[in-house]
Write an enzyme that holds these catalytic residues in place. Structure first.
Site, PDB file in Angstrom:
ATOM      1  N   ASN A  61     -26.250  10.935  53.673  1.00 31.67           N
ATOM      2  CA  ASN A  61     -25.008  10.160  53.577  1.00 31.67           C
ATOM      3  C   ASN A  61     -23.946  10.960  52.833  1.00 31.67           C
ATOM      4  O   ASN A  61     -24.243  11.712  51.909  1.00 31.67           O
ATOM      5  CB  ASN A  61     -25.252   8.791  52.927  1.00 31.67           C
ATOM      6  N   GLU A  63     -20.277  10.395  51.029  1.00 35.51           N
ATOM      7  CA  GLU A  63     -19.345   9.372  50.547  1.00 35.51           C
ATOM      8  C   GLU A  63     -17.950   9.954  50.326  1.00 35.51           C
ATOM      9  O   GLU A  63     -17.745  11.163  50.395  1.00 35.51           O
ATOM     10  CB  GLU A  63     -19.910   8.737  49.273  1.00 35.51           C
ATOM     11  N   CYS A  72     -22.976   6.910  56.664  1.00 40.19           N
ATOM     12  CA  CYS A  72     -24.417   6.818  56.390  1.00 40.19           C
ATOM     13  C   CYS A  72     -25.148   8.044  56.952  1.00 40.19           C
ATOM     14  O   CYS A  72     -24.709   8.658  57.935  1.00 40.19           O
ATOM     15  CB  CYS A  72     -25.015   5.590  57.070  1.00 40.19           C
ATOM     16  N   GLU A  74     -27.812   8.182  58.733  1.00 37.18           N
ATOM     17  CA  GLU A  74     -28.272   8.032  60.121  1.00 37.18           C
ATOM     18  C   GLU A  74     -27.199   8.470  61.110  1.00 37.18           C
ATOM     19  O   GLU A  74     -27.474   9.114  62.112  1.00 37.18           O
ATOM     20  CB  GLU A  74     -28.646   6.569  60.423  1.00 37.18           C
ATOM     21  N   CYS A 114     -25.018   1.622  61.954  1.00 40.05           N
ATOM     22  CA  CYS A 114     -25.961   2.684  62.342  1.00 40.05           C
ATOM     23  C   CYS A 114     -26.883   2.217  63.462  1.00 40.05           C
ATOM     24  O   CYS A 114     -27.207   2.989  64.368  1.00 40.05           O
ATOM     25  CB  CYS A 114     -26.778   3.143  61.134  1.00 40.05           C
TER      26      CYS A 114
HETATM   27  N1  THU Z   1     -26.552   4.313  53.381  1.00 35.59           N
HETATM   28  C1  THU Z   1     -27.116   5.152  54.306  1.00 35.59           C
HETATM   29  O1  THU Z   1     -26.809   6.350  54.352  1.00 35.59           O
HETATM   30  N2  THU Z   1     -27.999   4.630  55.177  1.00 35.59           N
HETATM   31  C2  THU Z   1     -28.446   3.343  55.163  1.00 35.59           C
HETATM   32  O2  THU Z   1     -29.286   2.982  55.981  1.00 35.59           O
HETATM   33  C3  THU Z   1     -27.912   2.397  54.183  1.00 35.59           C
HETATM   34  C4  THU Z   1     -26.826   2.904  53.304  1.00 35.59           C
HETATM   35  C5  THU Z   1     -25.626   4.885  52.420  1.00 35.59           C
HETATM   36  C6  THU Z   1     -24.191   4.471  52.550  1.00 35.59           C
HETATM   37  C7  THU Z   1     -23.684   4.688  51.134  1.00 35.59           C
HETATM   38  O3  THU Z   1     -23.350   6.066  50.994  1.00 35.59           O
HETATM   39  C8  THU Z   1     -24.877   4.406  50.273  1.00 35.59           C
HETATM   40  O4  THU Z   1     -26.015   4.515  51.116  1.00 35.59           O
HETATM   41  C9  THU Z   1     -24.870   3.039  49.610  1.00 35.59           C
HETATM   42  O5  THU Z   1     -24.669   2.028  50.533  1.00 35.59           O
END
Ligand code: THU
Length: 159
Positions: A61, A63, A72, A74, A114
């Site tokens: 992920n 940000e 995310c 995925e 996702c």
């Molecule tokens: N996040 C993911 O990368 N995948 C998931 O399945 C759930 C959430 C990330 C998004 C954000 O950067 C952090 O986790 C908190 O939500």
């Protein structure tokens, strides 16, 4: 009135019960989590994809100070794989999450956006994607994105 229920089948494995191939993919997902850029949530997610030709694409992920601009793990992984190998089906995904100094014991599940992106890839190549939601104590195995996204919106919905 009629009622209908939709069931989702989940097979739950211990780490030892996983095949060598999926253990390797889980290692890639865990490594990918360490590459997460998540200064705002401190929630590190790794996703590793196995393609039909045996290649692996893993990502984390990413940000952003403008929160919705982040993505995310995925979706980063899926767009990366599809952009690199647009003709090769994706056969499996492992997702692992790390927070509070350790990988989660019980798995996380992908967010709605996702799921929609995973579904598009599944339909695009016409093969089910094996989804492994990885935790240190248990791993959930779900066969096909449709299980995670019943009553989905897809190409046919547009016609
Ligand atoms: N996040 C993911 O990368 N995948 C998931 O399945 C759930 C959430 C990330 C998004 C954000 O950067 C952090 O986790 C908190 O939500």
């Amino acid at each position: 009135m009629k009622s209908q229920s939709i069931e989702t089948k989940i097979d739950i494995y211990t780490p030892e019960e996983l095949s060598v191939e999926i253990r390797g993919l889980a290692d890639s997902a865990q490594y990918a989590a360490t590459t997460s850029y998540s200064p705002y949530s401190d929630f590190k997610v790794g996703a590793a994809l196995l393609l039909a030709d045996g290649s692996v694409f893993a990502a984390s992920n990413q940000e952003n100070a403008a929160y919705p601009s982040g993505l995310c793990a995925e979706r980063v992984a899926m767009f990366y794989a599809n952009a690199q190998q647009p003709l090769t089906p994706v056969t499996a995904i492992v997702i692992a999450a790390y927070t509070n100094g350790k990988f989660k014991e019980t798995p996380i599940t992908p967010c709605g956006a996702c799921r929609q992106v995973l579904l598009e890839t599944e339909l695009r190549f016409g093969n089910e994607i094996d989804i492994y939601l990885w935790g240190t104590k248990e791993i959930y195995h779900i066969r096909g994105v449709r299980q995670l996204l019943p009553l989905c919106f897809a190409k046919e919905s547009l016609s």
